[in-house]
Each structure stands twice: as C-alpha cells, then as structure tokens.
Design a protein around this motif. Structure first.
Motif, PDB file in Angstrom:
ATOM      1  N   ASP A   1       0.830  -1.205   0.000  1.00  0.00           N
ATOM      2  CA  ASP A   1       0.000   0.000   0.000  1.00  0.00           C
ATOM      3  C   ASP A   1       0.865   1.256   0.000  1.00  0.00           C
ATOM      4  O   ASP A   1       0.573   2.239  -0.692  1.00  0.00           O
ATOM      5  CB  ASP A   1      -0.924   0.001   1.216  1.00  0.00           C
ATOM      6  CG  ASP A   1      -2.114  -0.933   1.054  1.00  0.00           C
ATOM      7  OD1 ASP A   1      -2.349  -1.400  -0.085  1.00  0.00           O
ATOM      8  OD2 ASP A   1      -2.796  -1.210   2.053  1.00  0.00           O
ATOM      9  N   ASN A   2       1.929   1.253   0.794  1.00  0.00           N
ATOM     10  CA  ASN A   2       2.828   2.399   0.833  1.00  0.00           C
ATOM     11  C   ASN A   2       3.495   2.634  -0.518  1.00  0.00           C
ATOM     12  O   ASN A   2       3.656   3.781  -0.959  1.00  0.00           O
ATOM     13  CB  ASN A   2       3.910   2.187   1.898  1.00  0.00           C
ATOM     14  CG  ASN A   2       3.371   2.377   3.306  1.00  0.00           C
ATOM     15  OD1 ASN A   2       2.239   2.787   3.499  1.00  0.00           O
ATOM     16  ND2 ASN A   2       4.195   2.061   4.292  1.00  0.00           N
ATOM     17  N   ALA A   3       3.903   1.536  -1.176  1.00  0.00           N
ATOM     18  CA  ALA A   3       4.558   1.661  -2.479  1.00  0.00           C
ATOM     19  C   ALA A   3       3.602   2.269  -3.506  1.00  0.00           C
ATOM     20  O   ALA A   3       4.015   3.079  -4.349  1.00  0.00           O
ATOM     21  CB  ALA A   3       5.039   0.287  -2.950  1.00  0.00           C
ATOM     22  N   ARG A   4       2.338   1.902  -3.431  1.00  0.00           N
ATOM     23  CA  ARG A   4       1.349   2.475  -4.348  1.00  0.00           C
ATOM     24  C   ARG A   4       1.198   3.975  -4.106  1.00  0.00           C
ATOM     25  O   ARG A   4       1.101   4.759  -5.056  1.00  0.00           O
ATOM     26  CB  ARG A   4       0.005   1.772  -4.168  1.00  0.00           C
ATOM     27  CG  ARG A   4      -1.119   2.329  -5.042  1.00  0.00           C
ATOM     28  CD  ARG A   4      -2.331   1.426  -4.985  1.00  0.00           C
ATOM     29  NE  ARG A   4      -2.693   1.113  -3.616  1.00  0.00           N
ATOM     30  CZ  ARG A   4      -3.570   0.159  -3.281  1.00  0.00           C
ATOM     31  NH1 ARG A   4      -4.139  -0.571  -4.227  1.00  0.00           N
ATOM     32  NH2 ARG A   4      -3.856  -0.063  -2.018  1.00  0.00           N
ATOM     33  N   ALA A   5       1.218   4.382  -2.827  1.00  0.00           N
ATOM     34  CA  ALA A   5       1.095   5.807  -2.510  1.00  0.00           C
ATOM     35  C   ALA A   5       2.337   6.576  -2.953  1.00  0.00           C
ATOM     36  O   ALA A   5       2.236   7.706  -3.455  1.00  0.00           O
ATOM     37  CB  ALA A   5       0.870   5.978  -1.007  1.00  0.00           C
ATOM     38  N   LEU A   6       3.517   5.980  -2.799  1.00  0.00           N
ATOM     39  CA  LEU A   6       4.756   6.654  -3.177  1.00  0.00           C
ATOM     40  C   LEU A   6       4.893   6.807  -4.682  1.00  0.00           C
ATOM     41  O   LEU A   6       5.354   7.840  -5.173  1.00  0.00           O
ATOM     42  CB  LEU A   6       5.961   5.879  -2.624  1.00  0.00           C
ATOM     43  CG  LEU A   6       6.236   5.997  -1.126  1.00  0.00           C
ATOM     44  CD1 LEU A   6       7.264   4.962  -0.699  1.00  0.00           C
ATOM     45  CD2 LEU A   6       6.717   7.401  -0.784  1.00  0.00           C
ATOM     46  N   SER A   7       4.518   5.766  -5.413  1.00  0.00           N
ATOM     47  CA  SER A   7       4.722   5.774  -6.862  1.00  0.00           C
ATOM     48  C   SER A   7       3.564   6.405  -7.624  1.00  0.00           C
ATOM     49  O   SER A   7       3.732   6.852  -8.763  1.00  0.00           O
ATOM     50  CB  SER A   7       4.936   4.341  -7.366  1.00  0.00           C
ATOM     51  OG  SER A   7       3.752   3.563  -7.170  1.00  0.00           O
ATOM     52  N   GLY A   8       2.382   6.400  -7.016  1.00  0.00           N
ATOM     53  CA  GLY A   8       1.211   6.924  -7.707  1.00  0.00           C
ATOM     54  C   GLY A   8       0.696   6.009  -8.798  1.00  0.00           C
ATOM     55  O   GLY A   8      -0.095   6.422  -9.652  1.00  0.00           O
ATOM     56  N   ARG A   9       1.126   4.756  -8.787  1.00  0.00           N
ATOM     57  CA  ARG A   9       0.649   3.789  -9.791  1.00  0.00           C
ATOM     58  C   ARG A   9       0.156   2.534  -9.098  1.00  0.00           C
ATOM     59  O   ARG A   9       0.590   2.216  -7.991  1.00  0.00           O
ATOM     60  CB  ARG A   9       1.758   3.440 -10.780  1.00  0.00           C
ATOM     61  CG  ARG A   9       2.952   2.728 -10.154  1.00  0.00           C
ATOM     62  CD  ARG A   9       3.904   2.198 -11.210  1.00  0.00           C
ATOM     63  NE  ARG A   9       5.085   1.565 -10.646  1.00  0.00           N
ATOM     64  CZ  ARG A   9       5.119   0.325 -10.175  1.00  0.00           C
ATOM     65  NH1 ARG A   9       4.021  -0.423 -10.198  1.00  0.00           N
ATOM     66  NH2 ARG A   9       6.235  -0.187  -9.698  1.00  0.00           N
ATOM     67  N   PRO A  10      -0.739   1.802  -9.747  1.00  0.00           N
ATOM     68  CA  PRO A  10      -1.228   0.561  -9.124  1.00  0.00           C
ATOM     69  C   PRO A  10      -0.141  -0.496  -9.101  1.00  0.00           C
ATOM     70  O   PRO A  10       0.757  -0.500  -9.953  1.00  0.00           O
ATOM     71  CB  PRO A  10      -2.385   0.143 -10.044  1.00  0.00           C
ATOM     72  CG  PRO A  10      -2.067   0.769 -11.360  1.00  0.00           C
ATOM     73  CD  PRO A  10      -1.387   2.071 -11.048  1.00  0.00           C
TER      74      PRO A  10
END
Length: 217
Positions: A97-106
C-alpha cells in the motif's frame, strides 16, 4: 521544497509490522534448526530393531522418547511458521500500500496474489518474489533490487521443491524414517529453510528502509 513535502503522501509506518515479522522469522529459523538437530540425533541413535514408526497397513508402533520429542519440536515449529506467515503477509500488504502511494501507480499484481501467490502451483515459483520486487521498485525507483532478495528466493525454492521442507506432504513419522535412512537430504532442506528465514529478515529490513528514506526526506 515545502510544497513538495506537502504533496508527499503521509504513509502509515511499516516498521510496526516489520519488527514482529523479523522476530518471527528468526524464531522460525531457530525452530527449523532445532528440527535439524533432532534429525541428527535420530540418525546417530539409529532405527530401533522394531523398525520405523509407520509399520504399514495402518499399523504404528509406540514412539521412542526421541521420536516423541521430534514430534513436539515439529509441532512447535509448525505453530511458529503459521504465525510468521501471518506477520509476513501483514507486512507485505502494508508496504505494498505504501509503495502504491509513493509511486502513484497501481501495483503490478492484484491484492489477491498477496495470498494466493504462495499456494497456487507453478505461480508460486515467481509471484511472491515479484510482489517484493515490485514494492521495492515502486518505493525506490532509483535503487537496484537488493541482491538478498534473490538469495532469499533461491533458498525458499530449494526448501519448497525439496519435498521435505516447509510444504512436506508426508507424515512426521515418514520424516523420522528418512532421518534413519537418508538424513543428509533432510539436513540440506533444513539448511535451505533456515537460510531463507535469515535472508528474509534482511529483505524485510531493506524494503522497509527503502520506504522510510523517502518519507524522511
């Protein structure tokens, strides 16, 4: 700079999930090491004159004290592994979930694969590693995937495919019989599982740190 900080997503800290999973990974490694010690003790003691515990046709002889202790060590290890798996999945879901928020991609893999990726045959040969690699790539796109991820996954696959590791389908009495006759194969599998557990600790630390660094900037 202040505007950039304001736009950066507030991430729930991964450290609270990373700490229990690293402790449980070390416990799981210790449990498998204890199992290896008992297998060596069984091999040194030698098979009783009455033969293996499973006599065939549904008949089982009474266990010796050493064999009974091996059952207890194995049962304790099984409980630790279940707790470790639950903690690891909780951590993986958080950092995903954090990685999705950081990258802005699914994420590359849908959420259901966080669970099914470990148990679906064939798919489980690459999806779990892919999940971890995708999280790291999204969290720290300017950094190479840590080499320990590949070490962890290679050792995990050895334990998985050896037939005597984490997903051994036979009975524990069958493992006892193999300890009497072919202990080296058991010990090699145990070594792979212990190594995978230790390597996984460094994987968890590396991925968690990759997310903590952007959040701290």
């Amino acid at each position: 700079m202040n505007e950039e900080i304001a736009q950066r997503p507030a991430l729930p800290p991964a450290r609270p999930t990373a700490l229990p999973v690293t402790a449980l990974l070390l416990l799981a490694g210790a449990a498998w090491l204890a199992r290896a010690v008992w297998e060596i003790r069984l091999a040194v003691a030698g098979e009783p004159a009455s033969g293996p515990p499973d006599q065939g046709d549904g008949n089982h002889r009474p266990l010796t004290s050493l064999e009974d202790a091996y059952h207890i060590v194995g049962a304790v290890g099984d409980v630790i592994v279940v707790l470790c798996a639950a903690a690891f999945l909780a951590w993986l879901w958080r950092v995903r979930d954090n990685a999705r928020a950081l990258s802005g991609r699914p994420p590359k893999y849908q959420g259901i694969w966080v669970y099914l990726g470990w148990i679906v045959p064939v798919v489980n040969l690459w999806v779990p590693r892919g999940l971890v690699a995708d999280v790291h790539r999204a969290s720290a796109p300017d950094k190479r995937l840590p080499f320990v991820v590949n070490v962890w996954w290679a050792l995990w696959l050895i334990g998985l495919l050896s037939g005597v590791g984490l997903f051994h389908e036979g009975s524990r009495d069958g493992l006892i019989e193999r300890a009497y006759t072919d202990v080296w194969q058991l010990l090699l599998s145990d070594a792979a599982v212990v190594g995978a557990a230790v390597a996984a600790v460094f994987v968890v630390r590396a991925v968690t740190a990759a997310q903590r660094e952007p959040a701290a900037n």
